[in-house]
Enzyme design. Sequence first.
Site, PDB file in Angstrom:
ATOM      1  N   SER A 184      12.489  -4.067   1.160  1.00  0.00           N
ATOM      2  CA  SER A 184      13.640  -3.667   0.333  1.00  0.00           C
ATOM      3  C   SER A 184      14.148  -2.263   0.690  1.00  0.00           C
ATOM      4  CB  SER A 184      13.266  -3.703  -1.150  1.00  0.00           C
ATOM      5  OG  SER A 184      12.425  -2.619  -1.511  1.00  0.00           O
TER       6      SER A 184
ATOM      7  N   GLY B  73      12.210   6.535 -12.868  1.00  0.00           N
ATOM      8  CA  GLY B  73      12.844   5.219 -12.827  1.00  0.00           C
ATOM      9  C   GLY B  73      14.351   5.339 -12.844  1.00  0.00           C
TER      10      GLY B  73
ATOM     11  N   THR C 201       9.320  11.474 -10.926  1.00  0.00           N
ATOM     12  CA  THR C 201      10.297  10.393 -10.826  1.00  0.00           C
ATOM     13  C   THR C 201      10.327   9.634 -12.152  1.00  0.00           C
ATOM     14  OG1 THR C 201       8.617   8.981  -9.784  1.00  0.00           O
ATOM     15  CG2 THR C 201      10.103  10.182  -8.321  1.00  0.00           C
TER      16      THR C 201
ATOM     17  N   ASN D  45       3.767   1.937   2.763  1.00  0.00           N
ATOM     18  CA  ASN D  45       5.150   1.861   2.278  1.00  0.00           C
ATOM     19  C   ASN D  45       5.924   3.144   2.577  1.00  0.00           C
ATOM     20  OD1 ASN D  45       4.564  -0.637   1.230  1.00  0.00           O
ATOM     21  ND2 ASN D  45       4.469   0.027  -0.915  1.00  0.00           N
TER      22      ASN D  45
ATOM     23  N   ASP E 181       7.509   4.926  -3.632  1.00  0.00           N
ATOM     24  CA  ASP E 181       7.171   5.082  -2.211  1.00  0.00           C
ATOM     25  C   ASP E 181       8.435   5.279  -1.377  1.00  0.00           C
ATOM     26  OD1 ASP E 181       4.539   4.639  -2.952  1.00  0.00           O
ATOM     27  OD2 ASP E 181       4.656   2.486  -2.578  1.00  0.00           O
TER      28      ASP E 181
ATOM     29  N   THR F  22       8.955  -2.341  -7.739  1.00  0.00           N
ATOM     30  CA  THR F  22       7.714  -2.115  -6.990  1.00  0.00           C
ATOM     31  C   THR F  22       7.976  -1.280  -5.741  1.00  0.00           C
ATOM     32  OG1 THR F  22       7.105  -4.349  -7.667  1.00  0.00           O
ATOM     33  CG2 THR F  22       5.657  -3.253  -6.101  1.00  0.00           C
TER      34      THR F  22
ATOM     35  N   GLY G 259       0.871  -1.172   0.000  1.00  0.00           N
ATOM     36  CA  GLY G 259       0.000   0.000   0.000  1.00  0.00           C
ATOM     37  C   GLY G 259       0.906   1.219   0.000  1.00  0.00           C
TER      38      GLY G 259
ATOM     39  N   GLY H 128      10.523  -6.977  -3.385  1.00  0.00           N
ATOM     40  CA  GLY H 128       9.505  -6.501  -2.458  1.00  0.00           C
ATOM     41  C   GLY H 128       9.511  -4.990  -2.285  1.00  0.00           C
TER      42      GLY H 128
ATOM     43  N   ASP I  54      13.641  -5.309  -8.673  1.00  0.00           N
ATOM     44  CA  ASP I  54      12.199  -5.129  -8.470  1.00  0.00           C
ATOM     45  C   ASP I  54      11.915  -3.650  -8.211  1.00  0.00           C
ATOM     46  OD1 ASP I  54       9.539  -5.186  -7.742  1.00  0.00           O
ATOM     47  OD2 ASP I  54       9.751  -6.751  -6.222  1.00  0.00           O
TER      48      ASP I  54
HETATM   49  O1  RIB Z   1       3.649   1.544  -4.887  1.00  0.00           O
HETATM   50  C1  RIB Z   1       3.643   0.175  -4.645  1.00  0.00           C
HETATM   51  C2  RIB Z   1       2.383  -0.218  -3.957  1.00  0.00           C
HETATM   52  O2  RIB Z   1       1.287   0.027  -4.829  1.00  0.00           O
HETATM   53  C3  RIB Z   1       2.256  -1.676  -3.584  1.00  0.00           C
HETATM   54  O3  RIB Z   1       2.759  -1.959  -2.307  1.00  0.00           O
HETATM   55  C4  RIB Z   1       0.774  -1.956  -3.737  1.00  0.00           C
HETATM   56  O4  RIB Z   1       0.143  -2.244  -2.524  1.00  0.00           O
HETATM   57  C5  RIB Z   1       0.198  -0.712  -4.391  1.00  0.00           C
HETATM   58  O5  RIB Z   1      -0.457   0.079  -3.484  1.00  0.00           O
HETATM   59 NA    NA Z   2      12.242  -3.275  -4.167  1.00  0.00          NA
END
Ligand code: RIB
Ligand code: NA
Length: 318
Positions: A298, A225, A223, A44, A257, A253, A40, A294, A251
């Site tokens: 991470s 990347g 941002t 995060n 955040d 992801t 989330g 993760g 990763d």
């Molecule tokens: O920005 C990454 C997040 O987006 C993930 O953790 C996922 O939950 C979504 O909210």
């Molecule tokens: Na990561």
Amino acid sequence: NKVEIAVVGSCNMDLITYTSRLPHIGETMHGHKFVKGYGGKGANQCVAAAKLGAYTAMIGKVGEDNDGDSFIKNFNTFGVNTDHVLRTKSSATGVASISVIDGGGNAIIIAAGANLDLSLQDVNNASNIISKANVLLCQLEVHPLTTLHALKLAKLHNVKTILNPAPAPDNGLDIEFYTNSDIICPNEAEATSLTDVCVNDVESAKKAALILVEKGCEVGIITLGSQGCVYAVRSVSKAVHIKPDTVKTIDTTGAGDAFAGALAFFVVRFPNISLHEKISRACYIASKSVCYEGTQKSYPYAADVPINLFGFDNMFDN
Ligand code: RIB
Ligand code: NA
């Protein structure tokens, strides 16, 4: 401890599948592996700042289910104040279905659930924390009116506001989101939908960053990347590019955040270093996060990064 950073935002259980590519419609395919994690964007960002050493509080909502229980426990392991992580019977804890493809790119679908039950009244009930914080940090995974209400409440009390407008609505954001945010930090895709500039490189990002500040925020950061980020300041009609060192991407992801949480940390703890330096340090933290799988797990702890990141001398600004 006094809360330095208040986050009004989302909590999602991340269901992450690592795969060679995304499936086509109608196709079933094998992925490499699956992991569950706490995510989330709100949670995060809160944890990213907490791991660097900030005193943070989460204002959000989870279900009265096992995911909700473990979510609160997870916050507590990072010392996050959870007095206002509320529970609801009417919805399940939010879930994010995430696919990470080889090379580190990701695609995410959120089922917001309990996050959308976070109300204006819930924000008011946390006004004691929000009004005394140094920074309020928001995203767009709870109801937009709840987010706007929190931003306005913070501004009323001269609390600095940072908005990570993610995910960005297709039809843009009401101007009040800009005028009540000191800093807005979308990624390329979000900046594209907010500004109508197709952001796909540094030059287009510079254009879009200038449009963001014209809409009323003090600082617009996009941002990019592996390209780092671009920022613009309202009083100076010039956009600046910051490029971090290249890293091996595992990763991506939650990298945005990591950036937003770290930025809040440097804004709070290092008010006297330049904006360029604060953003560069946040970029550095984000670039570390993409080297590991993760999201929250991470993000670096303060002890994992060079000590001069927490000094008052410039590392990046010269
Ligand atoms: O920005 C990454 C997040 O987006 C993930 O953790 C996922 O939950 C979504 O909210
Ligand atoms: Na990561």
